[in-house]
Write a protein that holds these residues in place. Sequence first.
Motif, PDB file in Angstrom:
ATOM      1  N   ASP A 206       0.822  -1.198   0.000  1.00 51.13           N
ATOM      2  CA  ASP A 206       0.000   0.000   0.000  1.00 51.13           C
ATOM      3  C   ASP A 206       0.864   1.260   0.000  1.00 51.13           C
ATOM      4  O   ASP A 206       1.224   1.767   1.060  1.00 51.13           O
ATOM      5  CB  ASP A 206      -0.905  -0.019   1.251  1.00 51.13           C
ATOM      6  CG  ASP A 206      -1.676   1.281   1.421  1.00 51.13           C
ATOM      7  OD1 ASP A 206      -2.271   1.739   0.428  1.00 51.13           O
ATOM      8  OD2 ASP A 206      -1.670   1.840   2.544  1.00 51.13           O
ATOM      9  N   PRO A 207       1.195   1.780  -1.185  1.00 57.90           N
ATOM     10  CA  PRO A 207       1.904   3.059  -1.204  1.00 57.90           C
ATOM     11  C   PRO A 207       0.949   4.166  -0.761  1.00 57.90           C
ATOM     12  O   PRO A 207      -0.147   4.302  -1.323  1.00 57.90           O
ATOM     13  CB  PRO A 207       2.300   3.229  -2.686  1.00 57.90           C
ATOM     14  CG  PRO A 207       2.038   1.887  -3.333  1.00 57.90           C
ATOM     15  CD  PRO A 207       0.940   1.263  -2.547  1.00 57.90           C
ATOM     16  N   LEU A 258      -8.662   5.856   2.628  1.00 51.54           N
ATOM     17  CA  LEU A 258      -8.082   4.908   3.590  1.00 51.54           C
ATOM     18  C   LEU A 258      -8.939   3.649   3.719  1.00 51.54           C
ATOM     19  O   LEU A 258      -8.426   2.531   3.754  1.00 51.54           O
ATOM     20  CB  LEU A 258      -7.922   5.582   4.955  1.00 51.54           C
ATOM     21  CG  LEU A 258      -6.948   6.767   4.992  1.00 51.54           C
ATOM     22  CD1 LEU A 258      -6.966   7.431   6.361  1.00 51.54           C
ATOM     23  CD2 LEU A 258      -5.541   6.322   4.634  1.00 51.54           C
ATOM     24  N   ALA A 259     -10.273   3.834   3.792  1.00 46.81           N
ATOM     25  CA  ALA A 259     -11.158   2.679   3.966  1.00 46.81           C
ATOM     26  C   ALA A 259     -11.038   1.725   2.774  1.00 46.81           C
ATOM     27  O   ALA A 259     -11.153   0.517   2.924  1.00 46.81           O
ATOM     28  CB  ALA A 259     -12.599   3.136   4.135  1.00 46.81           C
ATOM     29  N   ASP A 260     -10.806   2.278   1.587  1.00 47.19           N
ATOM     30  CA  ASP A 260     -10.676   1.418   0.406  1.00 47.19           C
ATOM     31  C   ASP A 260      -9.396   0.585   0.466  1.00 47.19           C
ATOM     32  O   ASP A 260      -9.358  -0.555   0.011  1.00 47.19           O
ATOM     33  CB  ASP A 260     -10.665   2.259  -0.881  1.00 47.19           C
ATOM     34  CG  ASP A 260     -12.054   2.738  -1.248  1.00 47.19           C
ATOM     35  OD1 ASP A 260     -12.990   2.478  -0.452  1.00 47.19           O
ATOM     36  OD2 ASP A 260     -12.215   3.384  -2.300  1.00 47.19           O
ATOM     37  N   ILE A 264      -9.424  -3.385   0.300  1.00 45.42           N
ATOM     38  CA  ILE A 264      -8.650  -4.196  -0.653  1.00 45.42           C
ATOM     39  C   ILE A 264      -7.975  -5.344   0.085  1.00 45.42           C
ATOM     40  O   ILE A 264      -8.031  -6.496  -0.333  1.00 45.42           O
ATOM     41  CB  ILE A 264      -7.607  -3.317  -1.386  1.00 45.42           C
ATOM     42  CG1 ILE A 264      -8.331  -2.392  -2.384  1.00 45.42           C
ATOM     43  CG2 ILE A 264      -6.565  -4.179  -2.115  1.00 45.42           C
ATOM     44  CD1 ILE A 264      -7.465  -1.278  -2.946  1.00 45.42           C
ATOM     45  N   ALA A 265      -7.375  -5.032   1.222  1.00 42.84           N
ATOM     46  CA  ALA A 265      -6.694  -6.075   2.005  1.00 42.84           C
ATOM     47  C   ALA A 265      -7.678  -7.158   2.435  1.00 42.84           C
ATOM     48  O   ALA A 265      -7.382  -8.354   2.347  1.00 42.84           O
ATOM     49  CB  ALA A 265      -6.019  -5.459   3.224  1.00 42.84           C
ATOM     50  N   ALA A 270      -5.996 -10.880   2.391  1.00 43.16           N
ATOM     51  CA  ALA A 270      -4.552 -10.714   2.492  1.00 43.16           C
ATOM     52  C   ALA A 270      -3.996 -11.399   3.732  1.00 43.16           C
ATOM     53  O   ALA A 270      -4.644 -11.440   4.776  1.00 43.16           O
ATOM     54  CB  ALA A 270      -4.204  -9.230   2.516  1.00 43.16           C
ATOM     55  N   ALA A 271      -2.810 -11.950   3.599  1.00 40.10           N
ATOM     56  CA  ALA A 271      -2.118 -12.550   4.738  1.00 40.10           C
ATOM     57  C   ALA A 271      -1.162 -11.535   5.360  1.00 40.10           C
ATOM     58  O   ALA A 271      -0.649 -11.758   6.454  1.00 40.10           O
ATOM     59  CB  ALA A 271      -1.357 -13.784   4.297  1.00 40.10           C
TER      60      ALA A 271
END
Length: 432
Positions: A206-207, A258-260, A264-265, A270-271
């Motif tokens: 996440d850049p 931020l919520a997006d 996404i994670a 996501a691990a």
Amino acid sequence: MASRANHSVLLGCALVCAAALLCSDATLLGAAEGQSSEPVAASTFPIAIDARLAGDARQTRFVLDLDKAIQFRAFALADPYRVVVDIPQVSFRLAAGTGTAGRGLIKAFRYGLVMPGGSRIVFDLTGPAKIANSYVLEAANGQPPRLVLELEQVDRTGFVQALAAESRPELRPAIADGAATAVAAEAAVASKPAAPPDLRPVVVIDPGHGGIDNGTQSSGESEKNLVLGFGLALRDRIEKSGKYRVVMTRTDDTFIPLADRVRIARNQSAALFVSIHADALPRREGDAQGATIYTLSDRASDAEAERLAEAENKADAIGGVNLTEEPTDVADILIDLAQRETRTFSHRFARLLMGEMKSTVRMHKHPLKSAGFKVLKAPDVPSVLIELGYVSNKGDLEHLVSENWRSRTVGSMAQAIDAFFAKRLATAGPAN
Ligand SMILES: [Zn+2]
């Protein structure tokens, strides 16, 4: 009280129910981590020795015998009706077929590892039921420690009311989507050849910032560009190993709320979630330098961490997003509960990262900190936020724009990611 006689009778329909189980809710518990597999290096984990059901269609009791008392968290879910019990990683030494047959309100149940350090038991219910009682008993009177769950039949209205009283967010284990894909693929294999599901752990990079939100700026360099370049380099490095599926929250100069990023994670199951930033210190606050690794906590570990979280959390306001999804205090508390086990992994990764980075990268004098970053608030995804350095510091800025520095730093981060998942795979491998 439950009896072993009941249990063996119920095993009679195990084969019939086993087929149904394959098609049941695999989003909560993956086939890869199901009954047939359990951790290898499990000697230090609590051991589940026996599980049994008792009662009838109005009241049903589940008892799990253990070799030591454990903590747990139980909650109900609707559509289909289920009860989920989250526990620390447990070595299940239960008889084959345990859980395939139900009794009373419980149609069937399944159990297994859902993430490193975390096991889960999922009960499929025959209809709406509430958790009337749930507790862990210490060993007493020759009985081992036990986890007891008592379910009571309610109507749909009662169920919804009980759920609302709980108002717990639905939890998803880190491996959920991959496992669901695996089961779907198994079901489809008879009719048509399916591509093998991608079960590699998902790493989300996440850049920070992007688009209208520049982040911090100094000497003509924008944080949003520095961290994007870094994030893409990190992606390329860890994709090369072929061990992970890498997902970026952004690959160009786009604003992402931020919520997006959190979404996404979670949607990607996501691990690991790694948010990349670069800090700056207001001139009046003097100079600071070096990289800092942040994990989530309710209270900032120091004033600087608090200032930074505040600054990073302003990204949405800067992007002009209306914060309608701002969680209430109550939601915050619930998320905190869910996050307890996730935090253990976040901290583990943060420490690994520190260990790798400190030999190659200049670190801040207090390199491990925590604060309330909104972007770290996926309750079931181990997450860290890295401040690569201070664009306000001359030396750090030179590093941040240096190809050589970036390559070394990316290398040490890739090593930490490998170490994190090496441990995870070692504890999640199949046994007996
Ligand atoms: Zn930032």
